[in-house]
Scaffold this active site. Structure first.
Site, PDB file in Angstrom:
ATOM      1  N   HIS A   1       0.988  -1.134   0.122  1.00 27.60           N
ATOM      2  CA  HIS A   1      -0.127  -0.025  -0.054  1.00 27.60           C
ATOM      3  C   HIS A   1       0.911   1.319  -0.076  1.00 27.60           C
ATOM      4  O   HIS A   1       0.479   2.214  -0.692  1.00 27.60           O
ATOM      5  CB  HIS A   1      -0.889   0.152   1.152  1.00 27.60           C
ATOM      6  CG  HIS A   1      -1.801  -1.055   1.323  1.00 27.60           C
ATOM      7  ND1 HIS A   1      -1.565  -2.133   2.161  1.00 27.60           N
ATOM      8  CD2 HIS A   1      -2.882  -1.456   0.749  1.00 27.60           C
ATOM      9  CE1 HIS A   1      -2.767  -3.080   2.404  1.00 27.60           C
ATOM     10  NE2 HIS A   1      -3.415  -2.759   1.386  1.00 27.60           N
TER      11      HIS A   1
ATOM     12  N   LEU B   1       3.517  -9.112  -0.703  1.00 26.90           N
ATOM     13  CA  LEU B   1       2.914  -8.551   0.528  1.00 26.90           C
ATOM     14  C   LEU B   1       1.335  -8.715   0.214  1.00 26.90           C
ATOM     15  O   LEU B   1       0.802  -8.219  -0.640  1.00 26.90           O
ATOM     16  CB  LEU B   1       3.175  -7.149   0.554  1.00 26.90           C
ATOM     17  CG  LEU B   1       4.662  -7.057   1.427  1.00 26.90           C
ATOM     18  CD1 LEU B   1       5.715  -7.768   0.990  1.00 26.90           C
ATOM     19  CD2 LEU B   1       4.985  -5.626   1.893  1.00 26.90           C
ATOM     20  N   SER B   2       0.563  -9.139   1.523  1.00 34.49           N
ATOM     21  CA  SER B   2      -0.771  -9.041   1.567  1.00 34.49           C
ATOM     22  C   SER B   2      -1.174  -9.042   3.019  1.00 34.49           C
ATOM     23  O   SER B   2      -0.516  -9.493   3.729  1.00 34.49           O
ATOM     24  CB  SER B   2      -1.355 -10.318   1.135  1.00 34.49           C
ATOM     25  OG  SER B   2      -2.616 -10.689   1.329  1.00 34.49           O
TER      26      SER B   2
ATOM     27  N   ARG C   1      -3.538 -10.463   4.120  1.00 35.00           N
ATOM     28  CA  ARG C   1      -3.531 -11.896   4.466  1.00 35.00           C
ATOM     29  C   ARG C   1      -2.499 -12.831   4.729  1.00 35.00           C
ATOM     30  O   ARG C   1      -2.638 -13.674   5.469  1.00 35.00           O
ATOM     31  CB  ARG C   1      -4.611 -12.680   3.609  1.00 35.00           C
ATOM     32  CG  ARG C   1      -5.947 -12.093   3.281  1.00 35.00           C
ATOM     33  CD  ARG C   1      -6.707 -12.901   2.432  1.00 35.00           C
ATOM     34  NE  ARG C   1      -8.210 -12.547   2.620  1.00 35.00           N
ATOM     35  CZ  ARG C   1      -8.731 -11.530   1.783  1.00 35.00           C
ATOM     36  NH1 ARG C   1      -8.252 -11.403   0.508  1.00 35.00           N
ATOM     37  NH2 ARG C   1     -10.177 -11.355   1.663  1.00 35.00           N
TER      38      ARG C   1
END
Ligand code: AMP
Length: 288
Positions: free
Chosen positions: A37, A184-185, A187
């Site tokens: 993000h 990257l997540s 979750r």
């Protein structure tokens, strides 16, 4: 950062920016912000005069058996990360503000949304398309930043913006990865230490498949190369692993000609966590 939680105040704040001839960069997110993000926010800050981040966990895009209740919510940390990377406005509405009445309208993008994630998560892309249409309608004219991490989602959003003549320029940003290749997540936080060790297998499979296509190999050989990596990891339950046309997301029909491109898509379940990833590949033009 200024935090806004009503649609009316958000609209007004962005109108004020545009009235001063400032280009608005919009970064829609579900929060639990990480370096992926942050890169979208930083891209927006490079291109635009003001960066506006939205943080909203959208119930419409979660299936009944999915992780809506468990989805991480970390607003205070999100505000710090957003500010650190150049955002000055954050919209963090409550569910009741976004959906003050049961919603009767749904945005549905046919064709491109029906395969892959669409097939394995019924209703998911209608939920995404509907909330993104609302977020873009609330924000008004802007540049909107989305990650290639969710490649099919990016294609769906490009299509809805074009079809509905929304005054928005969609900008896709490259996937940010861990050193071992894992995308990257939010979750990833669900992964146990053992699962975390296996999770980069998705990226390794994409790299193996891309090498085949990049060398002029067939879609079948590409699939075999991906399967060879993925089936080595027993607890990894593959949902799909496919080479596709980069624009239509139809299954790739033939080997790439020199200079042509494809996208590789993969989804797998690892314990209770569902992971997706993708990679672009272009076959080099012949030397000389
Ligand atoms: P989410 O909060 O998961 O809905 O994601 C919000 C936006 O961040 C979407 O446009 C995602 O594609 C993007 N995003 C998520 N993870 C990454 C990543 N690892 N690299 C780049 N963009 C990402």
């Amino acid at each position: 950062v200024q935090v806004i939680d009503t649609v009316a105040a958000w609209r007004k704040a962005l109108d004020v920016e545009r009235a001063h001839d400032r280009v608005v960069g919009l970064v829609p997110t579900m929060g639990a912000l990480h370096r992926g993000h942050a890169s979208l926010i930083a891209h927006a800050a490079d291109d635009c005069d003001v960066v506006a981040v939205t943080v909203f966990v959208n119930p419409l895009q979660f299936g009944p058996a999915e992780d809506l209740a468990a989805y991480p919510r970390t607003l205070e940390a999100d505000l710090d990360l957003a500010a650190e990377h150049g955002a000055s406005l954050v919209f963090a509405p409550a569910v009741e503000e976004m959906y003050p009445r049961p919603i009767a309208t749904s945005v549905s993008v046919s064709g491109i949304a029906s395969r892959w994630e669409g097939a394995s998560r019924p209703g998911h892309f209608d939920g995404v398309a509907t909330v993104v249409t609302k977020l873009l309608a609330q924000a008004g004219a802007c540049r909107a930043y989305f990650g290639e991490k969710d490649y099919q989602q990016l294609c769906v959003i490009r299509r809805l913006v074009a079809d509905l003549d929304l005054p928005v320029t969609v900008v896709g940003c490259p996937t940010v990865r861990e050193a071992d290749g894992l995308a990257l997540s939010s979750r990833n936080a669900y992964l146990t230490p053992d699962e975390r060790v296996l999770a980069p297998g998705l990226h390794r499979a994409l790299v193996a498949g891309a090498a085949v296509l990049g060398a002029g190999g067939s879609p079948d050989h590409c699939r075999q190369a991906m399967a060879a990596v993925l089936t080595g990891s027993d607890p990894l339950d593959v949902i799909y692993a496919e080479p596709v046309e980069p624009d239509t997301l139809e299954p790739l029909a033939a080997a790439l000609l020199p200079g042509a491109s494809a996208r590789l898509l993969v989804a797998a379940r690892l314990g209770r966590t569902r992971l997706i990833d993708n990679l672009g590949v272009t076959r080099a033009c012949a030397a000389g």
